[in-house]
Scaffold this motif. Sequence first.
Motif, PDB file in Angstrom:
ATOM      1  N   GLU A   9      21.702  -7.182   0.178  1.00  0.00           N
ATOM      2  CA  GLU A   9      20.541  -7.528  -0.643  1.00  0.00           C
ATOM      3  C   GLU A   9      19.522  -6.390  -0.648  1.00  0.00           C
ATOM      4  OE1 GLU A   9      19.772 -10.255  -2.562  1.00  0.00           O
ATOM      5  OE2 GLU A   9      21.837 -10.876  -2.221  1.00  0.00           O
ATOM      6  N   PRO A  10      18.948  -6.099  -1.817  1.00  0.00           N
ATOM      7  CA  PRO A  10      17.849  -5.123  -1.854  1.00  0.00           C
ATOM      8  C   PRO A  10      16.556  -5.802  -1.409  1.00  0.00           C
ATOM      9  CG  PRO A  10      18.291  -5.951  -4.051  1.00  0.00           C
ATOM     10  CD  PRO A  10      19.311  -6.580  -3.131  1.00  0.00           C
ATOM     11  N   PHE A  11      15.628  -5.007  -0.901  1.00  0.00           N
ATOM     12  CA  PHE A  11      14.329  -5.543  -0.514  1.00  0.00           C
ATOM     13  C   PHE A  11      13.308  -4.423  -0.488  1.00  0.00           C
ATOM     14  CE2 PHE A  11      16.327  -4.319   3.468  1.00  0.00           C
ATOM     15  CZ  PHE A  11      15.303  -3.740   4.215  1.00  0.00           C
ATOM     16  N   GLU A  12      12.048  -4.801  -0.556  1.00  0.00           N
ATOM     17  CA  GLU A  12      10.971  -3.822  -0.461  1.00  0.00           C
ATOM     18  C   GLU A  12      10.478  -3.764   0.976  1.00  0.00           C
ATOM     19  OE1 GLU A  12       8.726  -3.466  -4.609  1.00  0.00           O
ATOM     20  OE2 GLU A  12       8.493  -5.442  -3.685  1.00  0.00           O
ATOM     21  N   HIS A  13       9.933  -2.614   1.320  1.00  0.00           N
ATOM     22  CA  HIS A  13       9.380  -2.390   2.660  1.00  0.00           C
ATOM     23  C   HIS A  13       7.988  -1.779   2.495  1.00  0.00           C
ATOM     24  CE1 HIS A  13       9.022   0.611   6.139  1.00  0.00           C
ATOM     25  NE2 HIS A  13       8.695  -0.551   6.625  1.00  0.00           N
ATOM     26  N   VAL A  14       6.981  -2.395   3.083  1.00  0.00           N
ATOM     27  CA  VAL A  14       5.645  -1.795   3.060  1.00  0.00           C
ATOM     28  C   VAL A  14       5.675  -0.650   4.059  1.00  0.00           C
ATOM     29  CG1 VAL A  14       3.197  -2.149   3.500  1.00  0.00           C
ATOM     30  CG2 VAL A  14       4.532  -3.967   2.408  1.00  0.00           C
ATOM     31  N   ARG A  72      14.647  -0.652  -0.321  1.00  0.00           N
ATOM     32  CA  ARG A  72      15.741  -0.529   0.652  1.00  0.00           C
ATOM     33  C   ARG A  72      16.844  -1.526   0.310  1.00  0.00           C
ATOM     34  NH1 ARG A  72      13.947   2.598   5.039  1.00  0.00           N
ATOM     35  NH2 ARG A  72      15.821   2.038   6.163  1.00  0.00           N
ATOM     36  N   ARG A  73      18.016  -1.346   0.939  1.00  0.00           N
ATOM     37  CA  ARG A  73      19.122  -2.294   0.798  1.00  0.00           C
ATOM     38  C   ARG A  73      19.701  -2.545   2.182  1.00  0.00           C
ATOM     39  NH1 ARG A  73      22.937   0.031  -2.714  1.00  0.00           N
ATOM     40  NH2 ARG A  73      23.742   1.145  -0.933  1.00  0.00           N
ATOM     41  N   CYS A  74      20.049  -3.784   2.415  1.00  0.00           N
ATOM     42  CA  CYS A  74      20.699  -4.161   3.658  1.00  0.00           C
ATOM     43  C   CYS A  74      22.196  -3.915   3.513  1.00  0.00           C
ATOM     44  CB  CYS A  74      20.433  -5.632   3.970  1.00  0.00           C
ATOM     45  SG  CYS A  74      21.256  -6.201   5.473  1.00  0.00           S
ATOM     46  N   GLU A  75      22.778  -3.217   4.475  1.00  0.00           N
ATOM     47  CA  GLU A  75      24.212  -2.930   4.444  1.00  0.00           C
ATOM     48  C   GLU A  75      25.034  -4.131   4.942  1.00  0.00           C
ATOM     49  OE1 GLU A  75      25.176  -0.417   2.815  1.00  0.00           O
ATOM     50  OE2 GLU A  75      23.219   0.537   2.723  1.00  0.00           O
ATOM     51  N   SER A  76      24.375  -5.093   5.584  1.00  0.00           N
ATOM     52  CA  SER A  76      25.094  -6.283   6.054  1.00  0.00           C
ATOM     53  C   SER A  76      25.182  -7.352   4.979  1.00  0.00           C
ATOM     54  CB  SER A  76      24.412  -6.848   7.305  1.00  0.00           C
ATOM     55  OG  SER A  76      24.495  -5.924   8.357  1.00  0.00           O
ATOM     56  N   CYS A  77      24.036  -7.772   4.434  1.00  0.00           N
ATOM     57  CA  CYS A  77      24.050  -8.826   3.414  1.00  0.00           C
ATOM     58  C   CYS A  77      24.031  -8.269   1.991  1.00  0.00           C
ATOM     59  CB  CYS A  77      22.899  -9.813   3.628  1.00  0.00           C
ATOM     60  SG  CYS A  77      21.249  -9.162   3.265  1.00  0.00           S
ATOM     61  N   GLY A 107      17.917 -10.009   9.001  1.00  0.00           N
ATOM     62  CA  GLY A 107      17.510  -9.409  10.261  1.00  0.00           C
ATOM     63  C   GLY A 107      18.316  -8.198  10.694  1.00  0.00           C
ATOM     64  N   SER A 108      19.328  -7.824   9.939  1.00  0.00           N
ATOM     65  CA  SER A 108      20.156  -6.678  10.304  1.00  0.00           C
ATOM     66  C   SER A 108      19.333  -5.393  10.307  1.00  0.00           C
ATOM     67  CB  SER A 108      21.312  -6.527   9.306  1.00  0.00           C
ATOM     68  OG  SER A 108      22.000  -5.305   9.537  1.00  0.00           O
ATOM     69  N   MET A 109      19.620  -4.521  11.250  1.00  0.00           N
ATOM     70  CA  MET A 109      18.970  -3.217  11.298  1.00  0.00           C
ATOM     71  C   MET A 109      19.730  -2.189  10.458  1.00  0.00           C
ATOM     72  SD  MET A 109      16.234  -3.626  12.990  1.00  0.00           S
ATOM     73  CE  MET A 109      15.674  -1.989  13.410  1.00  0.00           C
ATOM     74  N   ARG A 110      20.867  -2.597   9.895  1.00  0.00           N
ATOM     75  CA  ARG A 110      21.674  -1.686   9.068  1.00  0.00           C
ATOM     76  C   ARG A 110      21.130  -1.680   7.638  1.00  0.00           C
ATOM     77  NH1 ARG A 110      26.840  -3.573   8.449  1.00  0.00           N
ATOM     78  NH2 ARG A 110      27.353  -1.558   7.546  1.00  0.00           N
ATOM     79  N   THR A 111      20.038  -0.957   7.436  1.00  0.00           N
ATOM     80  CA  THR A 111      19.429  -0.873   6.113  1.00  0.00           C
ATOM     81  C   THR A 111      19.303   0.582   5.701  1.00  0.00           C
ATOM     82  OG1 THR A 111      17.147  -0.842   6.931  1.00  0.00           O
ATOM     83  CG2 THR A 111      18.134  -3.010   6.507  1.00  0.00           C
ATOM     84  N   THR A 112      19.271   0.806   4.397  1.00  0.00           N
ATOM     85  CA  THR A 112      19.218   2.143   3.824  1.00  0.00           C
ATOM     86  C   THR A 112      18.078   2.214   2.827  1.00  0.00           C
ATOM     87  OG1 THR A 112      21.622   2.287   3.986  1.00  0.00           O
ATOM     88  CG2 THR A 112      20.545   3.868   2.538  1.00  0.00           C
ATOM     89  N   GLU A 113      17.351   3.315   2.852  1.00  0.00           N
ATOM     90  CA  GLU A 113      16.300   3.527   1.860  1.00  0.00           C
ATOM     91  C   GLU A 113      16.937   4.010   0.565  1.00  0.00           C
ATOM     92  OE1 GLU A 113      12.178   5.105   2.737  1.00  0.00           O
ATOM     93  OE2 GLU A 113      13.115   6.823   1.747  1.00  0.00           O
ATOM     94  N   GLY A 116      10.348 -11.991   1.517  1.00  0.00           N
ATOM     95  CA  GLY A 116      11.422 -11.020   1.393  1.00  0.00           C
ATOM     96  C   GLY A 116      10.979  -9.571   1.383  1.00  0.00           C
ATOM     97  N   ILE A 117       9.775  -9.306   1.866  1.00  0.00           N
ATOM     98  CA  ILE A 117       9.261  -7.933   1.946  1.00  0.00           C
ATOM     99  C   ILE A 117       9.150  -7.571   3.422  1.00  0.00           C
ATOM    100  CG2 ILE A 117       7.336  -6.393   1.405  1.00  0.00           C
ATOM    101  CD1 ILE A 117       6.634  -8.362  -0.902  1.00  0.00           C
ATOM    102  N   ALA A 118       9.786  -6.481   3.817  1.00  0.00           N
ATOM    103  CA  ALA A 118       9.737  -6.058   5.216  1.00  0.00           C
ATOM    104  C   ALA A 118       8.346  -5.523   5.536  1.00  0.00           C
ATOM    105  CB  ALA A 118      10.787  -4.991   5.490  1.00  0.00           C
ATOM    106  N   PRO A 119       7.672  -6.108   6.532  1.00  0.00           N
ATOM    107  CA  PRO A 119       6.345  -5.598   6.892  1.00  0.00           C
ATOM    108  C   PRO A 119       6.458  -4.253   7.597  1.00  0.00           C
ATOM    109  CG  PRO A 119       6.985  -7.393   8.347  1.00  0.00           C
ATOM    110  CD  PRO A 119       8.073  -7.264   7.317  1.00  0.00           C
TER     111      PRO A 119
END
Length: 163
Positions: free
Chosen positions: A155-160, A148-153, A129-135, A98-101
């Motif tokens: 869900e929050p997630f981390e991004h390296v 970051r958070r996905c605007e589609s699902c 997989g949505s590209m609609r994400t916000t930092e 669940g971490i975006a590479p």
Amino acid sequence: MVTALEVASGVLDPELPVLTLADLGVLRSVEEHAGGRVVVTITPTYTGCPALEEMRADLRRRLRAAGYADVEVRTELSPAWTTDWISPAGRRKLLAHGIAPPGPVGPRSGPVPLRLTPPVSRVPCPRCGSMRTTELSRFSATACKALRRCESCREPFEHVKEI
């Protein structure tokens, strides 16, 4: 006997324990010498990395437990580490957890450029997989990750972050 390279390659990163130091690209070389002497060279993700001493201690501990009596861990700062050194397997492991590479940085020469504003990046959600994400925050649990958070699902997630 397991080789020193095999042992060192299995040491987990203390800040991203889903990755080994080899997956992260921090492990530069492992040299075996006569008499059980091993010299390991690592490059930290950045010079002020707070996990560096833990990496050294984990490498020494694991290699000594595998029967290598004399272990030296060297730090090499040049060339500087880049997220391009994360292995394909490491990128898959990040995504699976669940971490975006990071995206590619590409070749560079000379000093690393300093950005005064955050880069505009399109980061896909590792869950849907949505590209609609916000930092949400430029820094997360570690300095090398953003929240970051996905605007589609939603869900929050981390991004390296790309370095």
